[in-house]
Design a protein around this motif. Structure first.
Motif, PDB file in Angstrom:
ATOM      1  N   SER A 174     -52.092 100.461  14.978  1.00 46.04           N
ATOM      2  CA  SER A 174     -51.016  99.501  14.749  1.00 46.04           C
ATOM      3  C   SER A 174     -51.118  98.312  15.697  1.00 46.04           C
ATOM      4  N   ILE A 175     -51.450  98.574  16.953  1.00 44.67           N
ATOM      5  CA  ILE A 175     -51.660  97.483  17.913  1.00 44.67           C
ATOM      6  C   ILE A 175     -52.795  96.582  17.437  1.00 44.67           C
ATOM      7  N   PRO A 216     -47.970  84.536   4.920  1.00 42.94           N
ATOM      8  CA  PRO A 216     -46.542  84.666   5.230  1.00 42.94           C
ATOM      9  C   PRO A 216     -46.238  83.905   6.520  1.00 42.94           C
ATOM     10  N   ASP A 217     -44.999  83.534   6.712  1.00 39.27           N
ATOM     11  CA  ASP A 217     -44.629  82.821   7.944  1.00 39.27           C
ATOM     12  C   ASP A 217     -44.540  83.776   9.132  1.00 39.27           C
ATOM     13  N   VAL A 218     -44.084  85.005   8.872  1.00 41.89           N
ATOM     14  CA  VAL A 218     -43.979  86.031   9.924  1.00 41.89           C
ATOM     15  C   VAL A 218     -44.602  87.316   9.411  1.00 41.89           C
ATOM     16  N   PHE A 219     -45.471  87.899  10.212  1.00 35.07           N
ATOM     17  CA  PHE A 219     -46.069  89.194   9.886  1.00 35.07           C
ATOM     18  C   PHE A 219     -45.508  90.220  10.865  1.00 35.07           C
ATOM     19  N   ASN A 220     -44.713  91.143  10.329  1.00 35.69           N
ATOM     20  CA  ASN A 220     -44.084  92.172  11.151  1.00 35.69           C
ATOM     21  C   ASN A 220     -44.667  93.532  10.801  1.00 35.69           C
ATOM     22  N   HIS A 221     -45.023  94.265  11.823  1.00 38.12           N
ATOM     23  CA  HIS A 221     -45.415  95.659  11.654  1.00 38.12           C
ATOM     24  C   HIS A 221     -44.844  96.415  12.844  1.00 38.12           C
ATOM     25  N   ARG A 250     -55.246  91.701  14.976  1.00 34.29           N
ATOM     26  CA  ARG A 250     -56.138  91.156  13.957  1.00 34.29           C
ATOM     27  C   ARG A 250     -55.469  90.026  13.168  1.00 34.29           C
ATOM     28  N   VAL A 251     -54.170  90.128  12.951  1.00 36.06           N
ATOM     29  CA  VAL A 251     -53.454  89.052  12.259  1.00 36.06           C
ATOM     30  C   VAL A 251     -53.646  87.733  13.003  1.00 36.06           C
ATOM     31  N   THR A 301     -44.803  95.155   7.054  1.00 32.27           N
ATOM     32  CA  THR A 301     -45.791  95.930   6.297  1.00 32.27           C
ATOM     33  C   THR A 301     -46.039  97.329   6.864  1.00 32.27           C
ATOM     34  N   PRO A 302     -46.615  98.196   6.020  1.00 40.25           N
ATOM     35  CA  PRO A 302     -47.163  99.460   6.529  1.00 40.25           C
ATOM     36  C   PRO A 302     -48.396  99.162   7.380  1.00 40.25           C
ATOM     37  N   ASP A 303     -49.051 100.204   7.855  1.00 44.24           N
ATOM     38  CA  ASP A 303     -50.204  99.987   8.740  1.00 44.24           C
ATOM     39  C   ASP A 303     -51.533  99.838   7.991  1.00 44.24           C
TER      40      ASP A 303
END
Length: 324
Positions: free
Chosen positions: A204-205, A178-183, A210-211, A160-162
Motif C-alpha cells: 500500500s505504501i 483524478p485530482d486526488v488519489f486516496n488509498h 508509485r502514483v 481505491t483498493p490496493d
C-alpha cells in the motif's frame, strides 16, 4: 441529547440480515462521537437521487456516522462495482461474497447523479474486486471520464483498493487523471494480520509512492483509524512511512465497531489526542491533516481539496522565494 442513529442501527436498517442479538452489544460510545439522526429535506433529496440512479454509497454501506451532515449538504461518496466485496476486513461492515458482474451503465449513472446534485467535488470509492483481472481499474477510469464529460469543472477524488497482484492496474487509473488519489492504510502494520489480512502494508505504501512517480501533479491521500490497539509510536512511524512516499494528505479517525462480530474497539481516543496527532503530522510535512474522532476519508472532502490546493501554492511560492 438528540436521539442518534449510530453505525449499528443504520446497518440494521440497510442490512437486516446482519443485525446482531441484543446480548451482543458493542462498546458504548463517548459523547464526543455521537451524532444527530438524519432528518433534513436535503438528506431525503440526496437519498432519492442515489436510489433513482441505482447507485451504492459507502455512506450507507459502511454506516458512516457523518451521513446526516454530508447528505444534508448533498455530498455523497459513491461506491462503484457493487456492494459485495471479495475481502473480509475485520473492521468493515460491507458484505463479503461473490460479486455480480459490473454494470456497464454505472459510469454514466454516477456522472448523472453528480450533475443532479450539483457537486463541485466528488469522491468515488469501491469494494475490492479481486475477481477482476484488473481489480476494477478500467471501471474506475470509465467513471472518471464519464464525470469529466458531463461536468468538466467537477474535481474528482478516488479512494481505491490496493490492486494487489494486478499488474498495470494502477497505471490505468492514474492515466484517467483524478485530482486526488486516496488509498487508505487503515491501521498500523502490526494490526494487519487481524484487521486487514488480505492486504500488505508495504504494498500500500508503494502504491501511493508509485502514483507520485507516474503523475506528480495528482494529490495523494491516505487515512487510518485509531482505537484498534495501536501504540502512539506506531502511528508516528506510519506518518513517516507515508511522507517517504510523498503523500500530501493524511486523515485520522476513531474506529467504531459495526457489530459484535467485527474487531472490538480497544480505546476511544480523546479529541486532545487527535489534535496532538494533527500537530505532529503537520510538522512532518503533510500539506493537510484531518484528525478528529469523526474524521472519515471523504468527510469535508471538497473543503479539504481547496485547502490542499492552497497549501501546494503556498509551498511552491516558498520554494521559489528560497531559490531566488
Amino acid at each position: 441529547m438528540v436521539t442518534v442513529l449510530d453505525t449499528v442501527q443504520r446497518s440494521r436498517l440497510r442490512h437486516p440480515e446482519k443485525a446482531h442479538r441484543p446480548d451482543q452489544e458493542v462498546a458504548k460510545k463517548p459523547d464526543w462521537i455521537r451524532v444527530k439522526a438524519p432528518t433534513s429535506k436535503n438528506y431525503a433529496e440526496t437519498r432519492s437521487i442515489v436510489k433513482d440512479n441505482k447507485l451504492v454509497t459507502v455512506c450507507e454501506e459502511a454506516g458512516c456516522p457523518n451521513i446526516g451532515e454530508c447528505w444534508d449538504k448533498k455530498h455523497a461518496t459513491f461506491m462503484i462495482m457493487g456492494e459485495i466485496c471479495t475481502r473480509a476486513c475485520a473492521f468493515c461492515n460491507v458484505s463479503t461474497g461473490r460479486p455480480l458482474a459490473l454494470d456497464p451503465l454505472e459510469p454514466a449513472n454516477v456522472a448523472k447523479a453528480v450533475q443532479q446534485m450539483g457537486l463541485t467535488h466528488v469522491v468515488i470509492t469501491s469494494v475490492d474486486r479481486d475477481d477482476l483481472a484488473d481489480g476494477g481499474a478500467q471501471h474506475f477510469a470509465e467513471v472518471i471520464r464519464a464525470i469529466r464529460a458531463l461536468t468538466p469543472l467537477t474535481t474528482i477524488e478516488i479512494l481505491t483498493p490496493d490492486f494487489l497482484r494486478k499488474d498495470g492496474a494502477l497505471e490505468i487509473v492514474v492515466a484517467a487523471r483524478p485530482d486526488v488519489f486516496n488509498h487508505n492504510l487503515e491501521t498500523v502494520p502490526s494490526n494487519y494480520l487481524t484487521v486487514r489480512p488480505g492486504a500488505r502494508y508495504f504494498h500500500s505504501i508503494r502504491l501511493l509512492q508509485r502514483v507520485k512517480e507516474l503523475d506528480p501533479s495528482i494529490f495523494t491521500k491516505s487515512g487510518i483509524m485509531v482505537g484498534l490497539g495501536e501504540e502512539r509510536n506506531e502511528v508516528l512511524q506510519l506518518m513517516d512511512d507515508l511522507r517517504s512516499a510523498e503523500v500530501d494528505f493524511m486523515t485520522i479517525g476513531q474506529y467504531l465497531q459495526p457489530t459484535k462480530k467485527h474487531h472490538p474497539v480497544k480505546a476511544f481516543v480523546t479529541p486532545d489526542e487527535f489534535k496532538s496527532y494533527e500537530t505532529v503530522a503537520l510538522s512532518k510535512g503533510f500539506l493537510v491533516v484531518a484528525s478528529s474522532p469523526l474524521t472519515r476519508s471523504s468527510h469535508h472532502a471538497g473543503e479539504d481539496f481547496a485547502r490542499l490546493r492552497l497549501a501546494r501554492e503556498a509551498q511552491l511560492k516558498a520554494f521559489a522565494a528560497t531559490a531566488a
